[in-house]
Scaffold this motif. Sequence first.
Motif, PDB file in Angstrom:
ATOM      1  N   PRO A  22       0.803  -1.229   0.000  1.00  0.00           N
ATOM      2  CA  PRO A  22       0.000   0.000   0.000  1.00  0.00           C
ATOM      3  C   PRO A  22       0.831   1.272   0.000  1.00  0.00           C
ATOM      4  O   PRO A  22       0.404   2.293  -0.555  1.00  0.00           O
ATOM      5  N   VAL A  23       2.014   1.219   0.609  1.00  0.00           N
ATOM      6  CA  VAL A  23       2.875   2.408   0.637  1.00  0.00           C
ATOM      7  C   VAL A  23       3.430   2.686  -0.753  1.00  0.00           C
ATOM      8  O   VAL A  23       3.510   3.839  -1.192  1.00  0.00           O
ATOM      9  N   ILE A  24       3.806   1.626  -1.468  1.00  0.00           N
ATOM     10  CA  ILE A  24       4.304   1.793  -2.837  1.00  0.00           C
ATOM     11  C   ILE A  24       3.205   2.367  -3.729  1.00  0.00           C
ATOM     12  O   ILE A  24       3.431   3.310  -4.501  1.00  0.00           O
ATOM     13  N   ILE A  25       2.006   1.811  -3.620  1.00  0.00           N
ATOM     14  CA  ILE A  25       0.886   2.283  -4.438  1.00  0.00           C
ATOM     15  C   ILE A  25       0.499   3.716  -4.069  1.00  0.00           C
ATOM     16  O   ILE A  25       0.308   4.572  -4.935  1.00  0.00           O
ATOM     17  N   GLY A  26       0.392   3.984  -2.781  1.00  0.00           N
ATOM     18  CA  GLY A  26       0.013   5.322  -2.334  1.00  0.00           C
ATOM     19  C   GLY A  26       1.029   6.381  -2.726  1.00  0.00           C
ATOM     20  O   GLY A  26       0.668   7.511  -3.075  1.00  0.00           O
ATOM     21  N   SER A  27       2.313   6.024  -2.683  1.00  0.00           N
ATOM     22  CA  SER A  27       3.364   6.968  -3.075  1.00  0.00           C
ATOM     23  C   SER A  27       3.315   7.235  -4.572  1.00  0.00           C
ATOM     24  O   SER A  27       3.529   8.372  -5.017  1.00  0.00           O
ATOM     25  N   SER A 177      -7.611  -2.586  -4.715  1.00  0.00           N
ATOM     26  CA  SER A 177      -6.957  -3.776  -5.272  1.00  0.00           C
ATOM     27  C   SER A 177      -6.003  -4.424  -4.273  1.00  0.00           C
ATOM     28  O   SER A 177      -6.052  -5.641  -4.056  1.00  0.00           O
ATOM     29  N   THR A 178      -5.144  -3.625  -3.654  1.00  0.00           N
ATOM     30  CA  THR A 178      -4.200  -4.219  -2.695  1.00  0.00           C
ATOM     31  C   THR A 178      -4.931  -4.743  -1.463  1.00  0.00           C
ATOM     32  O   THR A 178      -4.523  -5.744  -0.857  1.00  0.00           O
ATOM     33  N   ASN A 276       0.955  -9.583  -4.270  1.00  0.00           N
ATOM     34  CA  ASN A 276       0.619  -8.255  -3.768  1.00  0.00           C
ATOM     35  C   ASN A 276       1.773  -7.281  -3.982  1.00  0.00           C
ATOM     36  O   ASN A 276       1.577  -6.138  -4.426  1.00  0.00           O
ATOM     37  N   LEU A 277       2.986  -7.738  -3.693  1.00  0.00           N
ATOM     38  CA  LEU A 277       4.155  -6.881  -3.877  1.00  0.00           C
ATOM     39  C   LEU A 277       4.372  -6.581  -5.359  1.00  0.00           C
ATOM     40  O   LEU A 277       4.633  -5.432  -5.743  1.00  0.00           O
ATOM     41  N   ALA A 278       4.247  -7.620  -6.193  1.00  0.00           N
ATOM     42  CA  ALA A 278       4.413  -7.427  -7.634  1.00  0.00           C
ATOM     43  C   ALA A 278       3.352  -6.491  -8.190  1.00  0.00           C
ATOM     44  O   ALA A 278       3.635  -5.644  -9.049  1.00  0.00           O
ATOM     45  N   PHE A 279       2.123  -6.643  -7.709  1.00  0.00           N
ATOM     46  CA  PHE A 279       1.038  -5.749  -8.143  1.00  0.00           C
ATOM     47  C   PHE A 279       1.389  -4.299  -7.817  1.00  0.00           C
ATOM     48  O   PHE A 279       1.233  -3.411  -8.661  1.00  0.00           O
ATOM     49  N   SER A 280       1.860  -4.066  -6.605  1.00  0.00           N
ATOM     50  CA  SER A 280       2.173  -2.691  -6.198  1.00  0.00           C
ATOM     51  C   SER A 280       3.281  -2.102  -7.062  1.00  0.00           C
ATOM     52  O   SER A 280       3.221  -0.920  -7.446  1.00  0.00           O
ATOM     53  N   ILE A 281       4.286  -2.914  -7.384  1.00  0.00           N
ATOM     54  CA  ILE A 281       5.407  -2.422  -8.201  1.00  0.00           C
ATOM     55  C   ILE A 281       4.948  -2.129  -9.628  1.00  0.00           C
ATOM     56  O   ILE A 281       5.276  -1.078 -10.199  1.00  0.00           O
ATOM     57  N   LEU A 282       4.174  -3.040 -10.212  1.00  0.00           N
ATOM     58  CA  LEU A 282       3.687  -2.836 -11.578  1.00  0.00           C
ATOM     59  C   LEU A 282       2.707  -1.668 -11.639  1.00  0.00           C
ATOM     60  O   LEU A 282       2.736  -0.859 -12.574  1.00  0.00           O
ATOM     61  N   PHE A 283       1.837  -1.580 -10.647  1.00  0.00           N
ATOM     62  CA  PHE A 283       0.871  -0.487 -10.591  1.00  0.00           C
ATOM     63  C   PHE A 283       1.601   0.849 -10.472  1.00  0.00           C
ATOM     64  O   PHE A 283       1.287   1.813 -11.198  1.00  0.00           O
ATOM     65  N   ALA A 284       2.563   0.917  -9.554  1.00  0.00           N
ATOM     66  CA  ALA A 284       3.318   2.147  -9.348  1.00  0.00           C
ATOM     67  C   ALA A 284       4.108   2.529 -10.605  1.00  0.00           C
ATOM     68  O   ALA A 284       4.143   3.700 -11.004  1.00  0.00           O
TER      69      ALA A 284
END
Length: 294
Positions: A22-27, A177-178, A276-284
């Motif tokens: 969530p921090v990766i996505i939020g940032s 999503s996350t 979840n981690l991969a999603f955040s990285i790809l989303f970001a």
Amino acid sequence: MATAAQWLEGARPRTLPMAFAPVIIGSAAAFGLGSFKPVNAILAAIVSVLLQVGVNYANDYSDGIRGTDDERVGPLRLTGSGAAPARQVKLAAFACFGLAMLAGLALVILAQTWVLLVVGVGCIAAAWGYTGGKNPYGYRGLGDVFVFVFFGLVATLGTTYTQANQLSAAAWIGAVSTGLIAMALLMANNVRDIPTDSVVGKRTLAVRLGDTAARIAYVMMLAVAILLPLFLAADYPWVLLVLLLIVTGVSPSRRMLTGTERGSLIPVLKQTGLINLAFSILFATGVVLSRTPA
């Protein structure tokens, strides 16, 4: 006396992707709003990780003293296994919560988002009340709601707000999503524990749904989480990178639907955390690329 390795295992490091995502996505959403602040992001990550570890120790303590983990299938639990005294595990949980509050206070002061002080107190109360206290809501099937709200919505939107002082569609969809993937991870964990949870009266959502429906729910959560960013494609075309995760979601979904041995579901926890981690990285990455001039 538990060893350092046992304390680390008790902290359940496999769940940390649920804290970082969530921090990766939020940032990234804050970057999309033209207001990425690295120091604020680091403080948000510290808060999220400490809360996650604190919740893990709190659950270890509360489930252990109730006897929920006496016949556990899966990774080590410090209290239930007798590796560490219950009091020490409880103190470890409170220490994590205390440090999270200090980091959160620093973030609020830096961002001047005073309303989040109330949110922070709510996070600590919810973290303890999950399996702690006389009437834990995790035993009534509401744990999944806690995970979605606090490790999805609150963590993601709070990260964006403390950097940009506003929210966006990217922040909201990333948060949902996350949150759904985090719920899927908890669902996989609880499907594995249905037999033992049922005996001790722990009525998780998996127990309430029943084995088959709970397994289908896991697959649906992953599917919706991965497909939801399609709604952002018009403004953030690169966010479609998350569709690459459809392939990675096949293996844990198949195992969830067909695995008959409870122990065979353990790898699904790690796989879901990594998704979840991969999603955040790809989303970001998608949000940043979409907002970066060619």
